[in-house]
Scaffold this motif. Structure first.
Motif, mmCIF file in Angstrom:
data_model
loop_
_atom_site.group_PDB
_atom_site.id
_atom_site.type_symbol
_atom_site.label_atom_id
_atom_site.label_comp_id
_atom_site.label_asym_id
_atom_site.label_seq_id
_atom_site.Cartn_x
_atom_site.Cartn_y
_atom_site.Cartn_z
ATOM 1 N N ARG A 1 0.835 -1.193 0.000
ATOM 2 C CA ARG A 1 0.000 0.000 0.000
ATOM 3 C C ARG A 1 0.873 1.247 0.000
ATOM 4 O O ARG A 1 1.960 1.290 0.582
ATOM 5 N N ALA A 2 0.384 2.305 -0.658
ATOM 6 C CA ALA A 2 1.177 3.518 -0.828
ATOM 7 C C ALA A 2 1.242 4.363 0.429
ATOM 8 O O ALA A 2 2.143 5.206 0.561
ATOM 9 N N SER A 3 0.322 4.167 1.351
ATOM 10 C CA SER A 3 0.309 4.974 2.567
ATOM 11 C C SER A 3 0.483 4.078 3.781
ATOM 12 O O SER A 3 0.526 2.849 3.667
ATOM 13 N N SER A 4 0.586 4.697 4.929
ATOM 14 C CA SER A 4 0.802 3.967 6.181
ATOM 15 C C SER A 4 -0.474 3.966 7.022
ATOM 16 O O SER A 4 -1.392 4.744 6.792
ATOM 17 N N GLY A 5 -0.481 3.095 8.010
ATOM 18 C CA GLY A 5 -1.603 3.082 8.940
ATOM 19 C C GLY A 5 -2.617 1.999 8.615
ATOM 20 O O GLY A 5 -2.556 1.342 7.574
ATOM 21 N N HIS A 6 -3.557 1.819 9.515
ATOM 22 C CA HIS A 6 -4.626 0.845 9.363
ATOM 23 C C HIS A 6 -5.927 1.461 9.838
ATOM 24 O O HIS A 6 -5.949 2.299 10.739
ATOM 25 N N SER A 7 -7.007 1.048 9.206
ATOM 26 C CA SER A 7 -8.330 1.584 9.534
ATOM 27 C C SER A 7 -9.117 0.544 10.315
ATOM 28 O O SER A 7 -9.153 -0.635 9.947
ATOM 29 N N THR A 8 -9.771 0.986 11.359
ATOM 30 C CA THR A 8 -10.640 0.133 12.162
ATOM 31 C C THR A 8 -12.073 0.590 11.947
ATOM 32 O O THR A 8 -12.449 1.701 12.331
ATOM 33 N N LEU A 9 -12.890 -0.246 11.311
ATOM 34 C CA LEU A 9 -14.248 0.121 10.927
ATOM 35 C C LEU A 9 -15.252 -0.341 11.968
ATOM 36 O O LEU A 9 -15.047 -1.334 12.662
ATOM 37 N N THR A 10 -16.376 0.365 12.019
ATOM 38 C CA THR A 10 -17.487 -0.037 12.886
ATOM 39 C C THR A 10 -18.626 -0.634 12.069
ATOM 40 O O THR A 10 -19.704 -0.864 12.612
ATOM 41 N N PHE A 11 -18.399 -0.901 10.782
ATOM 42 C CA PHE A 11 -19.448 -1.435 9.909
ATOM 43 C C PHE A 11 -18.802 -2.337 8.871
ATOM 44 O O PHE A 11 -17.574 -2.345 8.710
ATOM 45 N N THR A 12 -19.628 -3.090 8.183
ATOM 46 C CA THR A 12 -19.156 -3.947 7.096
ATOM 47 C C THR A 12 -19.448 -3.267 5.775
ATOM 48 O O THR A 12 -20.616 -3.073 5.419
ATOM 49 N N PRO A 13 -18.430 -2.863 5.017
ATOM 50 C CA PRO A 13 -18.666 -2.143 3.752
ATOM 51 C C PRO A 13 -19.434 -3.001 2.750
ATOM 52 O O PRO A 13 -19.256 -4.215 2.685
ATOM 53 N N ASN A 14 -20.238 -2.326 1.935
ATOM 54 C CA ASN A 14 -21.010 -2.999 0.899
ATOM 55 C C ASN A 14 -21.346 -1.971 -0.165
ATOM 56 O O ASN A 14 -22.168 -1.079 0.057
ATOM 57 N N VAL A 15 -20.722 -2.070 -1.333
ATOM 58 C CA VAL A 15 -20.884 -1.034 -2.360
ATOM 59 C C VAL A 15 -22.321 -0.952 -2.863
ATOM 60 O O VAL A 15 -22.756 0.092 -3.358
ATOM 61 N N VAL A 16 -23.075 -2.037 -2.745
ATOM 62 C CA VAL A 16 -24.471 -2.013 -3.208
ATOM 63 C C VAL A 16 -25.301 -1.052 -2.366
ATOM 64 O O VAL A 16 -26.308 -0.518 -2.831
ATOM 65 N N LYS A 17 -24.875 -0.801 -1.140
ATOM 66 C CA LYS A 17 -25.645 0.066 -0.240
ATOM 67 C C LYS A 17 -25.556 1.533 -0.634
ATOM 68 O O LYS A 17 -26.411 2.333 -0.226
ATOM 69 N N SER A 18 -24.550 1.916 -1.377
ATOM 70 C CA SER A 18 -24.374 3.315 -1.759
ATOM 71 C C SER A 18 -24.969 3.567 -3.132
ATOM 72 O O SER A 18 -25.238 2.643 -3.904
ATOM 73 N N PHE A 19 -25.145 4.850 -3.458
ATOM 74 C CA PHE A 19 -25.777 5.257 -4.702
ATOM 75 C C PHE A 19 -25.171 4.523 -5.888
ATOM 76 O O PHE A 19 -23.966 4.520 -6.090
ATOM 77 N N ASN A 20 -26.019 3.880 -6.674
ATOM 78 C CA ASN A 20 -25.574 3.281 -7.926
ATOM 79 C C ASN A 20 -26.769 3.080 -8.843
ATOM 80 O O ASN A 20 -27.906 2.949 -8.399
ATOM 81 N N ARG A 21 -26.489 3.056 -10.107
ATOM 82 C CA ARG A 21 -27.523 2.860 -11.133
ATOM 83 C C ARG A 21 -27.523 1.427 -11.651
ATOM 84 O O ARG A 21 -27.963 1.168 -12.768
ATOM 85 N N GLY A 22 -27.060 0.516 -10.838
ATOM 86 C CA GLY A 22 -26.733 -0.804 -11.348
ATOM 87 C C GLY A 22 -25.325 -0.753 -11.888
ATOM 88 O O GLY A 22 -24.798 0.320 -12.190
ATOM 89 N N PHE A 23 -24.679 -1.897 -12.015
ATOM 90 C CA PHE A 23 -23.265 -1.910 -12.344
ATOM 91 C C PHE A 23 -22.990 -2.599 -13.686
ATOM 92 O O PHE A 23 -23.684 -3.533 -14.082
ATOM 93 N N VAL A 24 -21.948 -2.093 -14.354
ATOM 94 C CA VAL A 24 -21.400 -2.772 -15.519
ATOM 95 C C VAL A 24 -20.064 -3.391 -15.112
ATOM 96 O O VAL A 24 -19.370 -2.865 -14.244
ATOM 97 N N ARG A 25 -19.744 -4.492 -15.732
ATOM 98 C CA ARG A 25 -18.447 -5.124 -15.475
ATOM 99 C C ARG A 25 -17.446 -4.732 -16.554
ATOM 100 O O ARG A 25 -16.279 -4.486 -16.276
ATOM 101 N N ASP A 26 -17.923 -4.654 -17.796
ATOM 102 C CA ASP A 26 -17.052 -4.370 -18.928
ATOM 103 C C ASP A 26 -17.265 -2.928 -19.368
ATOM 104 O O ASP A 26 -18.241 -2.613 -20.051
ATOM 105 N N THR A 27 -16.352 -2.035 -18.975
ATOM 106 C CA THR A 27 -16.501 -0.626 -19.345
ATOM 107 C C THR A 27 -16.242 -0.396 -20.827
ATOM 108 O O THR A 27 -16.570 0.665 -21.354
#
Length: 561
Positions: free
Chosen positions: A279-305
């Motif tokens: 990783r290019a930076s230092s440090g570690h992140s301690t989260l209080t939640f489980t990330p999930n990209v589907v939960k954030s704004f999206n119009r549906g996803f494409v795989r092949d741009t």
């Protein structure tokens, strides 16, 4: 070993700080002017605050000056770049090569995707002009990225991995300027691609033949969003080193969640290949939640741009599909598509909700998730070790920076022996790093005897060491600078100054023919009619003529005369 950078968007300095906390190695942010998102400007003071925070973790800050520049603006843009240099911004992302003719301060320049960077020759040219990092076109395949990396192995390749997709090739969309005098290349895109259109055509090549209506009031150019979270390893193998999340107009909740998700994904890949990547930076992140990209704004996803598809029904976020196992909550927002239109409602009582058979519902607002993500949801820390000796105590962080307090006299001369073992209390007191950027990892006690050291003394040592080490980190940051010799680059006049009628308003890898199942290069499962003279019509009476360059899989839009 290749350094891997997760690059997150920052609408504001505070959102940029949240991005760093949630795992970003770098953030990009707009200043008060000359950014490709005019609505996302920030003061020099705020960018300086973000930069100071980011540099504590060896994270970088890139400022966007990625619009075309008019001649009368050169003094203003030069002054802005000088200000950004003076507050230690790490690099400037630019689009207009004419900036290279100015007496720029010694700050690295990154080549914006608005330059339409899609070939080895183009990237090689940019590298020869001094660009250490190039933002590649969104539409490139993994093989095309690999070809560029082989041709330019010393150039850092930045790729978009998540967020909205422009239907036009980057830097080659003039529709907003043509229709509304709001140039996308000046940061004022009116998002013509998200508008509703009618589609007409003829059944013979003659433009005078009767037209047929093929689609009415549909969002025919509104692409689904980019999501490459499952393809990161392939992109790394191809040679990409900077992974960019789109979204300088997105709020903090979006940036926190998406950044954390991609950071975890990159960490998992690097853990598999510790000899290849870091990783290019230092440090570690301690989260209080489980990330999930589907939960954030999206119009549906494409795989092949390279072969994206559109959602004709709506340019808005649908959210996550509701299934039998989805646990709904009071206050959730649900939606569904009815006759090509998005219908939404708020769920007042989740227990009594009964879905209508045959309708696919989506949750575009999760009440419980929103409550979690809006709270403080991550802390970023640097690992630090303590070493206590007879004559000194030192603190060393994960980058090897160290600071020491030497005692006026050895502990054997100043401390009494304790009746009970003191090691546990020493470790407990030294590990109380509170709201600092450090977290204790190893606390090593190198004492020959069981001395009694008051907790207040241990606390004082800890506070002094922490402050000293913080100052060491501020002084340590490896700020990179790059000298520039002014050079004149011949560029064509932008569309904004010419409005040349033969200039395409959009040039797209996306193709309406392919989306509709009418692609002339692909065998059809069923016999399809061939349509000619395809045109798009907006509600305000604007008509676009479509041309298809099938040999290069390109679709072009022109204003119909």
């Amino acid at each position: 070993m290749r350094s891997i950078e997760l690059l997150a968007p920052a609408k504001t300095a505070d959102i940029g700080i949240e991005a760093i906390k949630h795992g970003a190695d770098a953030v990009y942010i707009g200043a008060q002017a000359f950014g490709a998102r005019a609505a996302a400007g920030n003061s020099i003071e705020d960018i300086a605050r973000l930069t100071a925070y980011a540099h504590l973790f060896k994270a970088r800050v890139y400022a966007t000056v990625n619009t075309i520049i008019y001649e009368e603006e050169t003094d203003a843009v030069l002054h802005l770049i000088q200000q950004l240099h003076d507050i230690d911004v790490d690099a400037i992302i630019i689009q207009d090569l004419r900036l290279l003719s100015l007496p720029l301060p010694p700050i690295p320049l990154h080549a914006s995707t608005q330059m339409d960077n899609r070939t080895p020759d183009k990237v090689r040219q940019l590298a020869s002009l001094g660009f250490p990092q190039v933002v590649l076109a969104r539409e490139l395949t993994t093989d095309e990225i690999a070809d560029i990396h082989r041709a330019c192995p010393e150039t850092s390749l930045e790729v978009f991995v998540h967020g909205a997709l422009c239907v036009s090739l980057s830097g080659r969309c003039n529709a907003s300027e043509a229709m509304f005098r709001r140039s996308a290349n000046r940061g004022e895109c009116a998002q013509v691609c998200r508008m509703a259109f009618d589609l007409t055509a003829t059944t013979t090549p003659s433009p005078d033949s009767p037209t047929v209506l093929l689609a009415r009031d549909r969002h025919l150019l509104s692409l689904r969003d980019n999501c490459q979270i499952d393809r990161l390893e392939a992109l790394m193998e191809a040679g990409a080193s900077s992974f960019k999340i789109e979204g300088r107009l997105k709020d903090a909740d979006y940036v926190k969640n998406v950044t954390a998700a991609y950071s975890q994904a990159l960490d998992s890949i690097i853990a598999k290949h510790p000899d290849l990547y870091s990783r290019a930076s230092s440090g570690h992140s301690t989260l209080t939640f489980t990330p999930n990209v589907v939960k954030s704004f999206n119009r549906g996803f494409v795989r092949d741009t390279n072969r994206p598809d559109a959602n004709f029904d709506t340019p808005k976020a649908l959210g996550e599909p509701v299934t039998r196992t989805t646990r709904l909550h009071n206050g959730d927002g649900l939606c569904y598509v009815d006759k090509g239109k998005l219908v939404g409602f708020r769920l007042n009582n989740a227990d009594t909700f009964r879905p209508t058979r045959g309708i696919q519902y989506y949750r575009n607002q999760d009440e419980q998730w929103d409550k979690i993500i809006k709270r403080p949801s991550s802390q970023r820390r640097l690992w630090a070790d303590f070493d206590l000796y007879e004559d000194r105590i030192s603190m060393t962080d994960e980058d090897g920076l160290s600071t020491t307090i030497s005692f006026p006299a050895p502990l054997s001369q100043t401390c009494e022996l304790a009746r009970t073992h003191q090691g546990e209390n020493m470790r407990r007191q030294l590990s109380r790093l509170g709201e600092t950027i450090f977290e204790a990892k190893d606390i090593n006690i190198h004492l020959h005897k069981n001395y009694f050291i008051p907790s207040s003394t241990l606390s004082s040592w800890r506070q002094q060491l922490t402050q000293q080490l913080l100052q060491e980190r501020i002084a340590f940051y490896p700020l990179q600078r790059q000298q520039h010799t002014p050079v004149s680059i011949q560029t064509a006049k932008p569309f904004e100054l010419t409005h040349a009628p033969d200039t395409p308003l959009m040039t797209c890898h996306y193709c309406i023919r392919r989306q509709m199942g009418w692609c002339l290069k692909q065998p059809q499962k069923h016999l399809q009619p061939t349509y000619y003279n395809l045109k798009l019509h907006t509600a305000n009476g604007t008509t676009f003529r479509l041309e298809f360059d099938c040999s290069h899989c390109l679709m072009k839009l022109y204003m119909d005369s």
